[in-house]
Design an enzyme around this catalytic site. Structure first.
Site, PDB file in Angstrom:
ATOM      1  NE  ARG A 154    -104.191 -29.810  59.872  1.00 41.66           N
ATOM      2  CZ  ARG A 154    -103.079 -29.095  59.979  1.00 41.66           C
ATOM      3  NH1 ARG A 154    -102.447 -29.048  61.143  1.00 41.66           N
ATOM      4  NH2 ARG A 154    -102.585 -28.445  58.949  1.00 41.66           N
ATOM      5  CD  GLN A 178     -95.523 -24.265  62.666  1.00 36.96           C
ATOM      6  OE1 GLN A 178     -95.953 -25.237  62.052  1.00 36.96           O
ATOM      7  NE2 GLN A 178     -94.228 -24.040  62.823  1.00 36.96           N
ATOM      8  CG  ASP A 227     -99.099 -19.502  56.772  1.00 36.51           C
ATOM      9  OD1 ASP A 227     -98.794 -20.465  56.042  1.00 36.51           O
ATOM     10  OD2 ASP A 227    -100.058 -19.515  57.562  1.00 36.51           O
ATOM     11  CB  CYS A 246     -96.081 -22.557  59.636  1.00 39.16           C
ATOM     12  SG  CYS A 246     -97.283 -21.707  58.588  1.00 39.16           S
ATOM     13  NE  ARG A 295     -96.010 -28.221  64.775  1.00 35.12           N
ATOM     14  CZ  ARG A 295     -97.052 -28.374  63.955  1.00 35.12           C
ATOM     15  NH1 ARG A 295     -96.999 -27.911  62.709  1.00 35.12           N
ATOM     16  NH2 ARG A 295     -98.164 -28.939  64.366  1.00 35.12           N
TER      17      ARG A 295
END
Length: 308
Positions: free
Chosen positions: A102, A132, A224, A264, A292
């Site tokens: 990440r 995602q 988002d 998300c 997820r």
């Protein structure tokens, strides 16, 4: 799923439509309680950004497969002192079976993938968030008993990683996708063109500044945060720009009567989405968050070749 063994997932575009379909099928099987041979492998998590769902869902997914997850905090490893990514990649390649990263720059993922032989997973970059979208498509499939003919409208910052991965993922899955954003926050044109090439004439891909037109008759409304991680210094100044793109009851009234709402997470309630919509009957946000884990379990199992 044998075709995915040993591969990387840096972008939704790394998958074919058939591979995506198989991943979603496997994720649904795992959610329903299917079991596969225990993998007894080691997953590394190298996260340069804060995380709740991605971190915990990856750990839970790997544990359910019978393996272990090792949290590699960059602040206490040599990468924080300037060790070249190429050197770190080659070392971790000797210790781990799969590595999820990440980070900010997509090029960091590409460097790891070049120098490491083990599968590298994009657990979020500034460009894309493919894991995602796997969970998003699983949630849509559950809600509508399929993906064909569904229209998804993303409302908000079209220049962020979610909009980019949704464009590519929906194009692969056969889902029509509309991105509605202020003019200066439209998706990267190269991503739009890539999605259109993947879609061919099977899928409609639209970008617009008109939120109401974009949600009209859509079955999935997605939003988002208006400022992503690393953009906190401009979060307040963006609020008036994005206010017309808030997902609220008035906007939802223009969507299909069966429409669902996705986010998300984490959400800034009262900004990009109102409480009444997020907690309302059309919200599938919590199913989406759960998925997820199932989608990533399917992905890890496939990359490691332990799908039975």
């Amino acid at each position: 799923m044998g075709a995915l063994k040993g591969r990387d997932l840096l972008s939704m575009a790394d998958l074919t439509a058939e591979e995506l379909r198989d991943l979603l099928y496997l994720a649904a099987q795992l959610k329903a309680g299917a079991t596969y041979p225990q993998c007894q492998k080691l997953l590394g998590l190298l996260f340069y950004k804060a995380s709740t769902r991605t971190r915990v869902s990856f750990i839970a997914a790997m544990t359910r497969l019978g393996g272990q997850a090792l949290d590699l905090n960059p602040s206490v490893t040599q990468v924080s002192r300037g060790e070249p990514l190429a050197d770190t990649a080659r070392v971790l390649d000797r210790y781990l079976d799969v590595l999820a990263i990440r980070t900010f720059d997509q090029r960091d993922l590409e460097t790891f993938a070049h120098y490491a032989k083990i599968p590298i997973i994009n657990a979020l970059s500034d460009l894309e968030h493919p894991c995602q979208v796997l969970a998003d498509l699983q949630t849509i499939q559950e809600s509508f008993h399929g993906l064909a003919g569904v229209t998804l409208t993303y409302v908000g910052d079209g220049s962020n990683n979610m909009a980019h991965s949704l464009l590519l993922g929906c194009a692969l899955a056969g889902v029509n996708v509309r991105i509605s954003s202020p003019h200066e926050y439209q998706p990267l044109d190269r991503i739009v063109q890539q999605a259109k090439k993947i879609a061919g004439d099977r899928v409609e891909i639209t970008t617009t500044t008109d939120a109401i037109a974009a949600v009209k008759s859509a079955q999935v409304i997605y939003t988002d945060v208006w400022a992503s991680m690393g953009q906190e210094d401009v979060a307040t100044s963006r609020i008036p720009i994005f206010q017309p793109y808030q997902v609220n009851e008035e906007l939802m009234s223009h969507a299909d009567s069966s429409a669902i709402v996705l986010h998300c997470l984490p959400a800034h309630r009262g900004e990009e989405i109102t409480d009444d919509v997020m907690e309302g009957a059309q919200s599938r946000v919590w199913d989406q968050a759960e998925n997820r884990m199932h989608a990533q379990q399917a992905l890890i199992a496939s990359l490691l070749g332990v799908t039975g």
